[in-house]
Write an enzyme that holds these catalytic residues in place. Structure first.
Site, PDB file in Angstrom:
ATOM      1  N   GLY A  35      14.968  -9.045   3.952  1.00 25.61           N
ATOM      2  CA  GLY A  35      15.070  -9.980   2.825  1.00 25.61           C
ATOM      3  C   GLY A  35      14.612 -11.378   3.238  1.00 25.61           C
ATOM      4  O   GLY A  35      14.407 -11.652   4.421  1.00 25.61           O
ATOM      5  N   ASP A  59      25.421  -7.965   8.169  1.00 25.79           N
ATOM      6  CA  ASP A  59      24.834  -6.643   8.369  1.00 25.79           C
ATOM      7  C   ASP A  59      25.892  -5.587   8.053  1.00 25.79           C
ATOM      8  O   ASP A  59      27.012  -5.661   8.567  1.00 25.79           O
ATOM      9  CB  ASP A  59      24.394  -6.548   9.844  1.00 25.79           C
ATOM     10  CG  ASP A  59      23.545  -5.323  10.111  1.00 25.79           C
ATOM     11  OD1 ASP A  59      23.783  -4.267   9.479  1.00 25.79           O
ATOM     12  OD2 ASP A  59      22.649  -5.426  10.965  1.00 25.79           O
ATOM     13  N   THR A 125      16.305   7.309  -4.539  1.00 26.36           N
ATOM     14  CA  THR A 125      14.845   7.410  -4.550  1.00 26.36           C
ATOM     15  C   THR A 125      14.349   8.797  -4.960  1.00 26.36           C
ATOM     16  O   THR A 125      15.031   9.806  -4.718  1.00 26.36           O
ATOM     17  CB  THR A 125      14.303   7.099  -3.135  1.00 26.36           C
ATOM     18  OG1 THR A 125      12.912   7.441  -3.072  1.00 26.36           O
ATOM     19  CG2 THR A 125      15.012   7.906  -2.057  1.00 26.36           C
ATOM     20  N   TYR A 149      13.917   9.134   5.633  1.00 30.67           N
ATOM     21  CA  TYR A 149      14.324   8.156   4.621  1.00 30.67           C
ATOM     22  C   TYR A 149      14.982   8.865   3.425  1.00 30.67           C
ATOM     23  O   TYR A 149      16.099   8.529   3.019  1.00 30.67           O
ATOM     24  CB  TYR A 149      13.106   7.339   4.173  1.00 30.67           C
ATOM     25  CG  TYR A 149      13.343   6.541   2.927  1.00 30.67           C
ATOM     26  CD1 TYR A 149      14.287   5.523   2.891  1.00 30.67           C
ATOM     27  CD2 TYR A 149      12.627   6.813   1.754  1.00 30.67           C
ATOM     28  CE1 TYR A 149      14.523   4.798   1.729  1.00 30.67           C
ATOM     29  CE2 TYR A 149      12.848   6.090   0.597  1.00 30.67           C
ATOM     30  CZ  TYR A 149      13.792   5.089   0.594  1.00 30.67           C
ATOM     31  OH  TYR A 149      14.026   4.383  -0.565  1.00 30.67           O
ATOM     32  N   ASN A 178       7.717   4.882  -8.279  1.00 34.53           N
ATOM     33  CA  ASN A 178       6.997   3.804  -7.557  1.00 34.53           C
ATOM     34  C   ASN A 178       7.212   2.452  -8.232  1.00 34.53           C
ATOM     35  O   ASN A 178       6.721   2.234  -9.346  1.00 34.53           O
ATOM     36  CB  ASN A 178       5.511   4.142  -7.488  1.00 34.53           C
ATOM     37  CG  ASN A 178       5.242   5.251  -6.492  1.00 34.53           C
ATOM     38  OD1 ASN A 178       5.757   6.364  -6.639  1.00 34.53           O
ATOM     39  ND2 ASN A 178       4.486   4.958  -5.461  1.00 34.53           N
ATOM     40  N   ARG A 290      -2.991  10.143   3.878  1.00 28.40           N
ATOM     41  CA  ARG A 290      -1.834   9.665   4.636  1.00 28.40           C
ATOM     42  C   ARG A 290      -0.851  10.821   4.722  1.00 28.40           C
ATOM     43  O   ARG A 290      -0.595  11.491   3.711  1.00 28.40           O
ATOM     44  CB  ARG A 290      -1.207   8.467   3.899  1.00 28.40           C
ATOM     45  CG  ARG A 290      -0.211   7.700   4.698  1.00 28.40           C
ATOM     46  CD  ARG A 290       0.232   6.443   3.962  1.00 28.40           C
ATOM     47  NE  ARG A 290       0.963   6.741   2.725  1.00 28.40           N
ATOM     48  CZ  ARG A 290       1.496   5.807   1.938  1.00 28.40           C
ATOM     49  NH1 ARG A 290       1.362   4.525   2.238  1.00 28.40           N
ATOM     50  NH2 ARG A 290       2.148   6.142   0.847  1.00 28.40           N
ATOM     51  N   ASP A 293       2.049  12.522   1.853  1.00 29.32           N
ATOM     52  CA  ASP A 293       1.867  12.091   0.460  1.00 29.32           C
ATOM     53  C   ASP A 293       1.687  13.304  -0.456  1.00 29.32           C
ATOM     54  O   ASP A 293       0.656  13.981  -0.381  1.00 29.32           O
ATOM     55  CB  ASP A 293       0.610  11.214   0.323  1.00 29.32           C
ATOM     56  CG  ASP A 293       0.866   9.756   0.627  1.00 29.32           C
ATOM     57  OD1 ASP A 293       2.028   9.326   0.599  1.00 29.32           O
ATOM     58  OD2 ASP A 293      -0.116   9.031   0.874  1.00 29.32           O
TER      59      ASP A 293
HETATM   60  N1  UDP Z   1      -2.109   4.141  -0.905  1.00 32.35           N
HETATM   61  C1  UDP Z   1      -3.411   3.883  -0.510  1.00 32.35           C
HETATM   62  N2  UDP Z   1      -3.649   2.758   0.241  1.00 32.35           N
HETATM   63  C2  UDP Z   1      -2.641   1.895   0.624  1.00 32.35           C
HETATM   64  C3  UDP Z   1      -1.325   2.175   0.202  1.00 32.35           C
HETATM   65  C4  UDP Z   1      -1.090   3.309  -0.555  1.00 32.35           C
HETATM   66  O1  UDP Z   1      -4.336   4.618  -0.843  1.00 32.35           O
HETATM   67  O2  UDP Z   1      -2.934   0.893   1.316  1.00 32.35           O
HETATM   68  C5  UDP Z   1      -1.829   5.344  -1.725  1.00 32.35           C
HETATM   69  C6  UDP Z   1      -0.848   6.318  -1.064  1.00 32.35           C
HETATM   70  O3  UDP Z   1      -1.544   7.227  -0.242  1.00 32.35           O
HETATM   71  C7  UDP Z   1      -0.196   6.971  -2.268  1.00 32.35           C
HETATM   72  C8  UDP Z   1      -0.197   5.867  -3.342  1.00 32.35           C
HETATM   73  O4  UDP Z   1      -1.184   4.929  -2.900  1.00 32.35           O
HETATM   74  O5  UDP Z   1      -1.006   8.034  -2.721  1.00 32.35           O
HETATM   75  C9  UDP Z   1       1.141   5.161  -3.481  1.00 32.35           C
HETATM   76  O6  UDP Z   1       1.569   4.758  -2.189  1.00 32.35           O
HETATM   77  P1  UDP Z   1       2.762   3.719  -1.961  1.00 32.35           P
HETATM   78  O7  UDP Z   1       2.879   3.516  -0.473  1.00 32.35           O
HETATM   79  O8  UDP Z   1       2.544   2.499  -2.785  1.00 32.35           O
HETATM   80  O9  UDP Z   1       4.052   4.434  -2.531  1.00 32.35           O
HETATM   81  P2  UDP Z   1       4.701   5.885  -2.192  1.00 32.35           P
HETATM   82  O10 UDP Z   1       4.125   6.840  -3.223  1.00 32.35           O
HETATM   83  O11 UDP Z   1       4.351   6.239  -0.794  1.00 32.35           O
HETATM   84  O12 UDP Z   1       6.154   5.654  -2.398  1.00 32.35           O
END
Ligand code: UDP
Length: 335
Positions: A35, A59, A125, A149, A178, A290, A293
């Protein structure tokens, strides 16, 4: 007085704003590890309806620090945001996540029970659902998280069920999809270091310094090959917490709700929206996928509509607009 843990963070600070707008008095408990003291100062300076906003640095892993908040203030209910939330880091360093998220929450619940505080709204989440079996995802979808997480958040949900059965502690768990956007007056916004989220990362590439937006994967089985997500505006999200608090104040039972818009947007669509809002050609490179995902995540939000009477108002473009205004301000704060 409402205790907001993590109230100096991105979502927590927007919730504090929504609470003071709704006429509540708030005490923020935040370690300031993630924060920002700047948000605390901004929030303390907003004397909406003459209501108090106080701040205690602390904390949750330190039981005596959180107990002292309950000694100092007459707390009516808690809204609990304080947590680590980076998926990749959680897999690499689970100890850090279990201690902070789970043990920290146990300390908070301990202090609540000792002081007979029986209402909590908890920041959960969509990551508790794991790889979707179907979309849109409703609250009956199996909860099989695929990262630490998500597991920490699911464990806390489960602990909260047991604490209701045994001690009558009532919780509302809000499962975010999101989260996007910033305060429409740009007083606060998204400020992570490092920033991993899509919209801020696209927008940061408009400020030069050789920054190129990295698009993670364009070979998914979706309409344009990029991942589809449900982007919920942070002000709409903050309002849901106020409604959840009122639900508990009115005698509502322990419950859980998805918070999303029920609309999916691909990474390419979000990118085009950012180019439209900023009027710029944003530099982009296509990168490998990534890890972890899922292709598509979309919320079914009917339960929140029906029970909490919550209806998201803001479009993706409005979120990108407020984000851009905030990012422009943040760029000056940081540099
Ligand atoms: N993403 C991307 N480039 C970035 C960050 C995110 O292409 O620099 C893509 C990521 O692979 C996912 C989507 O955007 O498909 C949303 O990612 P974010 O990290 O915002 O949220 P998450 O879905 O992981 O909670």
């Amino acid at each position: 007085m409402i205790l907001v843990t993590g109230g100096a963070g991105y979502i927590g600070s927007h919730n504090v704003l929504a609470l003071i707008e709704a006429g509540y008095e708030v005490v923020i408990f935040d370690s300031l590890e993630i924060g920002h003291v700047e948000f605390v100062e901004t929030l303390k300076n907003i004397q909406a309806k003459g209501k108090v906003v106080d701040f205690i640095k602390g904390d949750l892993q330190n039981l005596s620090q959180i107990k002292s908040v309950f000694e100092k203030y007459k707390i009516d209910a808690v809204v609990h945001f304080a947590a680590y939330s980076q998926v990749a880091e959680s897999v690499k360093n689970p100890q850090k996540y279990y201690y902070n998220n789970v043990y920290g929450t146990l300390n908070l619940l301990n202090a609540m029970l000792e002081n007979d505080v029986k209402r909590i709204v908890f920041s959960s989440t969509a990551a508790t659902y794991g790889e979707p079996v179907y979309v849109p995802i409703d609250e009956k979808h199996p909860q099989t998280p695929i990262n630490t997480y998500g597991k920490t958040k699911l464990m806390i949900e489960s602990i909260m069920d047991d604490y209701d059965n045994a001690y009558g502690l009532k919780s509302v768990r809000l499962r975010y999809f999101n989260v996007a956007g910033a305060d429409s007056q740009s007083r606060i916004g998204e400020w992570h270091d490092p920033e991993t989220h899509l919209i801020p990362n696209i927008l940061k590439s408009t400020f030069g310094q050789g920054r190129v937006f990295q698009m993670f994967g364009d070979d998914y089985d979706t309409k344009d090959g990029t991942c589809v997500r449900d982007y919920i505006n942070v002000e709409d999200l903050a309002l849901a917490h106020v409604l959840a608090l009122k639900y508990l104040e009115n005698g509502g039972e322990t419950n859980y709700f998805n918070l999303g818009t029920q609309n999916g947007n691909s990474v390419k669509e979000v990118f085009s929206c950012c180019e439209k809002v900023t009027g710029q050609n944003i530099p982009v490179e296509i990168c490998p996928r990534r890890q972890g995902d899922p292709a598509v995540l979309i919320a079914d939000n009917n339960k929140a509509q029906d029970v909490l009477n919550w209806m998201p108002q803001k479009s993706l473009e409005e979120s990108v607009c407020s984000s851009y205004n905030w990012e422009s301000k943040l760029e000056k704060i940081i540099n």
